[in-house]
Scaffold this motif. Structure first.
Motif, PDB file in Angstrom:
ATOM      1  N   SER A 131     -21.575  27.041  14.310  1.00 31.46           N
ATOM      2  CA  SER A 131     -22.973  27.000  14.752  1.00 31.46           C
ATOM      3  C   SER A 131     -23.815  27.822  13.777  1.00 31.46           C
ATOM      4  O   SER A 131     -23.466  28.965  13.466  1.00 31.46           O
ATOM      5  N   THR A 132     -24.917  27.238  13.304  1.00 28.51           N
ATOM      6  CA  THR A 132     -25.829  27.990  12.422  1.00 28.51           C
ATOM      7  C   THR A 132     -27.086  28.431  13.164  1.00 28.51           C
ATOM      8  O   THR A 132     -28.077  28.799  12.538  1.00 28.51           O
TER       9      THR A 132
ATOM     10  N   ARG B  22     -25.489  33.293  13.501  1.00 24.67           N
ATOM     11  CA  ARG B  22     -25.348  33.279  12.042  1.00 24.67           C
ATOM     12  C   ARG B  22     -24.394  34.343  11.519  1.00 24.67           C
ATOM     13  O   ARG B  22     -23.684  34.121  10.534  1.00 24.67           O
TER      14      ARG B  22
ATOM     15  N   SER C  99     -21.029  33.051  11.550  1.00 22.38           N
ATOM     16  CA  SER C  99     -20.853  31.802  10.809  1.00 22.38           C
ATOM     17  C   SER C  99     -20.541  32.044   9.334  1.00 22.38           C
ATOM     18  O   SER C  99     -20.106  31.119   8.642  1.00 22.38           O
TER      19      SER C  99
ATOM     20  N   ILE D   6     -18.169  29.492   6.945  1.00 23.52           N
ATOM     21  CA  ILE D   6     -18.898  28.717   5.933  1.00 23.52           C
ATOM     22  C   ILE D   6     -18.334  28.992   4.549  1.00 23.52           C
ATOM     23  O   ILE D   6     -18.085  28.060   3.756  1.00 23.52           O
TER      24      ILE D   6
ATOM     25  N   PHE E 254     -29.395  26.449   2.763  1.00 28.23           N
ATOM     26  CA  PHE E 254     -29.458  27.296   3.951  1.00 28.23           C
ATOM     27  C   PHE E 254     -30.891  27.338   4.477  1.00 28.23           C
ATOM     28  O   PHE E 254     -31.836  26.969   3.771  1.00 28.23           O
TER      29      PHE E 254
ATOM     30  N   TYR F  91     -30.306  34.226   4.965  1.00 27.22           N
ATOM     31  CA  TYR F  91     -29.042  33.567   5.326  1.00 27.22           C
ATOM     32  C   TYR F  91     -28.288  33.168   4.056  1.00 27.22           C
ATOM     33  O   TYR F  91     -27.076  33.391   3.914  1.00 27.22           O
TER      34      TYR F  91
ATOM     35  N   ALA G  80     -26.070  23.952   5.545  1.00 29.61           N
ATOM     36  CA  ALA G  80     -25.760  24.829   6.669  1.00 29.61           C
ATOM     37  C   ALA G  80     -26.979  25.058   7.548  1.00 29.61           C
ATOM     38  O   ALA G  80     -27.422  26.195   7.734  1.00 29.61           O
ATOM     39  N   THR G  81     -27.529  23.973   8.082  1.00 32.54           N
ATOM     40  CA  THR G  81     -28.701  24.074   8.951  1.00 32.54           C
ATOM     41  C   THR G  81     -29.126  22.671   9.360  1.00 32.54           C
ATOM     42  O   THR G  81     -28.855  21.713   8.631  1.00 32.54           O
TER      43      THR G  81
ATOM     44  N   ASP H 252     -22.916  22.368  11.159  1.00 38.95           N
ATOM     45  CA  ASP H 252     -23.451  22.787  12.456  1.00 38.95           C
ATOM     46  C   ASP H 252     -22.889  21.841  13.507  1.00 38.95           C
ATOM     47  O   ASP H 252     -22.811  20.618  13.268  1.00 38.95           O
TER      48      ASP H 252
END
Length: 761
Positions: free
Chosen positions: A571-572, A577, A580, A584, A603, A608, A677-678, A736
Motif C-alpha cells: 500500500s502506498t 508509506r 512500504s 518497494i 513516486f 517519498y 508507486a502511487t 499499490d
C-alpha cells in the motif's frame, strides 16, 4: 473568386501607421466595453439602429462589418470606442485608424441606402466618468466612396496575391498524398476520424496510443479538409514545446513530400521568449523595435512570407533585419498563415489572440489540441488568478509616490479581509465589493500613470497591474464555475515573521462555460491524446458540444510487448508509506537483477522518492541511480534524460506528474521498464474538497472527477514511456493494492494484460 475581409481588418492593413503603442489600449476590460456600448446606445432616440450590418464590393474584394449605430433622424453614423483616463493621451495613429473604419462604414451605408451624405461621429465613452466625447465630420457620398476605393486599392494587390496563394494551395492539397509509404497501425483510423469530423463540422475526442504518429496523423487529414471543406486555417495547439516541435516537423515532412505545395506554417512563441527588450515598455518612446513598427511592417511581412517555415528563429531573423518587434510581427503573420502552431492559450485563454482573430475575420478554422489530457488543468489556470499580499506590501514601498495611495487602499481592504477570516483557509460565496473597488481604482491609476510617463518602466508594478486586471476581469464573470478563496499563513511566502499573510484566488474549477464559445467558433475541433478515458469526464468538464464524436484508436501494440504487474501486497497510502519502503526497494531490486537495463521509478512526492532512493542505494550500491531534483532547469532535465542511453543500465527516480511522466521519448532499450508507486491521486486538501463538492453537484461523480480520473491519467502517461514503437519490449510494475480493483483496472489501456504478482521482501 472573391476575397472577403472585415472592415476592421482592411483598415488595420491600410491605415495603421507609426509606432506600436500599447499604453492606451489595455484599460477597459471587454465586459466594460460591452457595457459602455450599451450605455451609449441606450441614450439615443427612438428609431436608433444598433449593430448595422453593412457590406460592399470593390473588384475581387468583398468588405463587410457591423457599424455600432445609426440615427436616421440625424443621419448620423457612429463608431463607439470606450476608454478610461485622459483622451488627449490617445496616440494619433489610434485616432487615424478609428476614422478610417468609420469612413469605410460611411461609404457602405451611403451605398446601401442611396444617401447623398452622412454625418460621421466618433463617440469616445469614458468608462470612469460615463461621459461621451463626440467628434463629428460631415461627409458626402462621393468623398466616402473615393476613400473606400483608396483603401481597397492599397489592399487589392495583396488580396489578389492571397487569392492566387489560396487557389494554388487548395489545388495542391486536393492531390496531396500521405507523405510516407503507408500509414502506421492506428494512424489511418485517426486520420479518417479527423477528416469525418471536419466533414460533419463537429468536435472530436480521439484516444490514440503513443507512437502511432498523432501529429502527422492529425495535420495531414485537416490539410486535405482545408481544400475539401473550405477551411481558412488549421490551428495546432499543444501544452509543451515538444508537442509543438513535432507538429512543425510533421508540416516540414508534408512540404518535402509535395514541393509545389505553397503552405505557410507559423510558430507562435510566447512573449517572454520572443521579446528582444524585456526591460522596455511596448511603445516607440521606450523600445526601438516598436518605433515606426507599422511603417516597416509591410516589408517585414512580405519578407517573412517568403520563408520556407515561419518558425520562431526565422521570424526573429526577419524581424531584426527590418527592425520590428518579433513578437508582434508573428501576431500580424497569423492573418496570412495556413497552419499556426502554438500553445493552448492562443485559442482557449481569456484573451486568446487566435480566437479573437477568428471571430473578427469570420475565419473557418479547425483546431487540433495535442496531449489533450492536459486541457482541463491548463484551462483551469487560464481562468484563474491569484494575488499575494506579500508582493503588494513590497510594492507599496518601491512604487512611484503617485501610486502609493491607491495601493494603500488595496492594502487596507486586503488587511480587513484577513482580520475577518479566522480559519487558515476559507472559500467565499461572493467577492468582497470594497476590495474589488479598491483594486479597480488602483488599476485605473496605474494605467493613467503609464500613459503620463511613457519612458517609465517597472517590472514589479507591471506584473501587479496585469495580474490585477485579470483578477478584475474574472470577477465580472464569477459564478458556480469558480471559487473565491483566501488562504492565510503566518510569516509565509516572504512575509515578515509574525505578520499575517494571505493569498487571494479566483479559482476556476469548471472551464466548460468559458470554453463553450471557443468550440462553437471553430468549424471542427479535435482533442487527442493517449489518455482520454473516460471520455465523458473530458466532454463534461471542458464543455464540449453535445454532438462531439468519440473514437478509441486501436493500439498498434499487443500484450506480449508489455508485462504489467500489480504489487498487490503493498500500500502506498500516506499512512502506510513508512512500511512500504522496504518491499518497494526489494521489488525493484529483484526486477533489475532479473533483467538489467534502464528503468524509471515514479513516486507521489519528492520526499517519498528520496526515501526509497536512499534505501535502494544502501541495499544495492552496485546499481546506478539518478534522481529528479526540485526546480530542475532545462539543462538539468536534459542531463537526466541523457543517462538513458542505448545499452545503458540504471534507475532514474522521478515524481509522477512532473517533467518525466509524459512528453519524453526513450525508444528501444533506452527504457525497458517503469515502477509506479502511487495511484497519482491529487492531495486531499480544502481546495480539492471544494472541487469535489462542485463536481458532485454538477455531474454526480465528485470523487472520480476530482481524484480518480486525474490520478490514473498520470499513471497511464508514465507507463506509456516504456513502449514507444512496435518493436519495443518492457515491464511496468503498478505498486499499490488498489490497482487490483476491477473499477481501477477498467480505466487502464485495454491492450494491457495485467497480472498480480508478489515479490519477496
Amino acid at each position: 473568386m472573391s476575397y472577403t475581409i472585415a472592415v476592421r481588418a482592411l483598415c488595420e492593413f491600410t491605415a495603421k501607421q507609426g509606432d506600436l503603442d500599447l499604453r492606451f489600449t489595455p484599460t477597459p476590460t471587454a465586459q466594460e466595453g460591452i457595457e459602455g456600448h450599451a450605455i451609449v446606445t441606450s441614450r439615443r432616440d427612438e428609431g436608433y439602429e444598433r449593430e448595422v450590418s453593412l457590406s460592399g464590393d470593390f473588384g475581387p474584394l468583398h468588405v463587410r462589418g457591423r457599424a455600432d449605430g445609426y440615427a436616421p433622424r440625424q443621419n448620423q453614423l457612429e463608431e463607439i470606442k470606450t476608454y478610461r483616463g485622459d483622451l488627449s493621451r490617445q496616440p494619433a495613429n489610434h485616432r487615424i485608424l478609428h476614422w478610417a473604419q468609420l469612413k469605410v462604414y460611411g461609404h457602405l451605408l451611403c451605398a446601401a441606402r442611396e444617401l447623398p451624405a452622412v454625418r460621421l461621429a466618433l463617440v469616445y465613452f469614458d468608462i470612469g466618468t460615463q461621459k461621451e466625447t463626440v467628434l463629428t465630420e460631415e461627409a458626402d457620398a462621393a468623398t466616402l466612396r473615393a476613400f473606400f476605393e483608396e483603401q481597397c486599392g492599397r489592399f487589392i494587390a495583396w488580396a489578389e496575391q492571397e487569392l492566387a496563394h489560396r487557389t494554388a494551395r487548395d489545388g495542391q492539397l486536393r492531390t496531396l498524398r500521405f507523405p510516407h509509404a503507408d500509414f502506421r497501425p492506428g494512424q489511418r483510423q485517426l486520420a479518417e476520424a479527423m477528416f469525418k469530423a471536419s466533414a460533419r463540422g463537429c468536435a472530436l475526442l480521439a484516444q490514440a496510443p503513443t507512437g502511432i504518429g498523432k501529429s502527422i496523423g492529425s495535420i495531414f487529414p485537416m490539410l486535405k479538409a482545408s481544400a475539401e471543406h473550405g477551411l481558412d486555417k488549421v490551428f495546432f495547439l499543444a501544452a509543451k514545446t515538444s508537442g509543438r516541435s513535432m507538429a512543425l516537423g510533421a508540416v516540414e515532412t508534408i512540404k518535402r513530400s509535395a514541393p509545389l505545395l505553397p503552405l505557410r506554417a507559423l510558430e507562435l512563441a510566447a512573449k517572454t521568449t520572443a521579446c528582444e527588450n524585456p526591460d522596455k515598455a511596448c511603445h516607440g518612446e521606450s523600445c526601438p523595435l516598436a518605433q515606426g513598427f507599422y511603417d516597416r511592417l509591410p516589408a517585414a511581412r512580405a519578407a517573412a512570407l517568403q520563408q520556407n517555415m515561419m518558425d520562431r528563429a526565422s521570424v526573429r531573423e526577419v524581424a531584426l533585419a527590418y527592425q520590428v518587434c518579433p513578437y508582434y510581427l508573428q501576431s500580424e503573420l497569423v492573418r496570412w498563415a495556413d497552419v499556426v502552431v502554438g500553445d493552448y492559450n492562443y485559442y482557449f485563454d481569456i484573451s486568446a489572440m487566435l480566437y479573437s482573430l477568428t471571430q473578427m475575420n469570420g475565419w473557418k478554422v479547425s483546431v487540433l489540441a495535442d496531449e489533450a489530457h492536459n486541457m482541463i488543468s491548463r484551462a483551469r489556470k487560464m481562468y484563474s488568478a491569484e494575488m499575494d499580499h506579500v508582493r503588494l506590501r513590497v510594492l507599496r514601498k518601491t512604487a512611484p509616490e503617485a501610486l502609493r495611495k491607491p495601493l494603500d487602499r488595496v492594502h487596507r481592504q486586503w488587511s480587513a479581509l484577513e482580520k475577518a477570516q479566522e480559519a487558515e483557509y476559507a472559500s467565499h460565496a461572493v467577492l468582497p465589493e470594497k476590495f474589488m473597488a479598491a483594486l479597480q481604482t488602483a488599476c485605473t491609476e496605474i494605467g493613467d500613470y503609464m500613459s503620463e510617463h511613457p519612458a517609465w518602466f517597472d517590472a514589479d508594478v507591471l506584473d501587479f497591474y496585469f495580474n490585477a486586471l485579470l483578477f478584475g476581469r474574472l470577477a465580472e464573470s464569477f459564478g458556480e464555475h469558480s471559487l473565491f478563496d483566501i488562504e492565510k499563513s503566518d510569516g509565509g511566502r516572504g512575509a515578515a515573521a509574525g505578520r499575517v499573510n494571505s493569498v487571494l484566488c479566483i479559482r476556476n474549477i469548471l472551464p466548460a462555460p468559458f470554453l463553450k464559445q471557443r468550440f462553437e467558433a471553430a468549424h471542427a475541433v479535435a482533442l487527442f491524446s493517449a489518455t482520454l478515458s473516460p471520455w465523458n469526464y473530458y466532454a463534461d468538464t471542458l464543455g464540449m458540444p453535445a454532438d462531439t464524436a468519440w473514437v478509441d484508436v486501436a493500439s498498434p501494440f499487443d500484450a506480449q510487448q508489455l508485462q504489467v504487474h500489480i504489487a498487490s501486497h503493498i500500500s502506498t497510502r500516506y499512512q502506510h508509506r513508512g512500511r512500504s519502503l522496504i518491499p518497494i526497494a526489494a521489488l525493484m531490486g529483484e526486477q533489475y537483477q532479473r533483467q538489467p537495463g534502464n528503468y524509471l521509478a515514479f513516486f507521489s512526492s519528492f520526499d517519498y522518492m528520496e526515501k526509497v532512493a536512499d534505501l535502494f542505494a544502501a541495499r544495492h550500491p552496485d546499481i546506478p541511480l539518478w534522481r529528479q531534483e526540485r526546480r530542475m532547469d532545462e539543462a538539468a532535465r536534459d542531463a537526466f534524460l541523457a543517462r538513458f542511453r542505448a545499452g545503458g543500465e540504471g534507475i532514474g527516480f522521478a515524481v509522477l506528474g512532473g517533467s518525466f511522466g509524459e512528453g519524453i521519448d526513450l525508444p528501444g532499450d533506452r527504457l525497458i521498464g517503469a515502477f509506479i508507486a502511487t495511484l497519482g491521486l491529487p492531495q486531499i486538501n480544502p481546495v480539492n474538497e471544494q472541487i469535489k463538492a462542485r463536481m458532485e453537484a454538477a455531474f454526480g461523480a465528485g470523487y472520480d472527477y476530482t481524484y480518480l480520473y486525474p490520478g490514473l491519467q498520470k499513471v497511464v502517461q508514465a507507463a506509456g514511456r516504456v513502449i514507444r514503437t512496435t518493436s519495443d519490449r518492457g515491464t511496468v510494475h503498478l505498486i499499490d493494492d488498489r490497482f487490483a480493483r476491477p473499477e481501477i483496472q477498467a480505466l487502464l489501456p485495454a491492450w494491457w494484460h495485467v497480472e498480480a504478482q508478489n515479490f519477496s521482501g
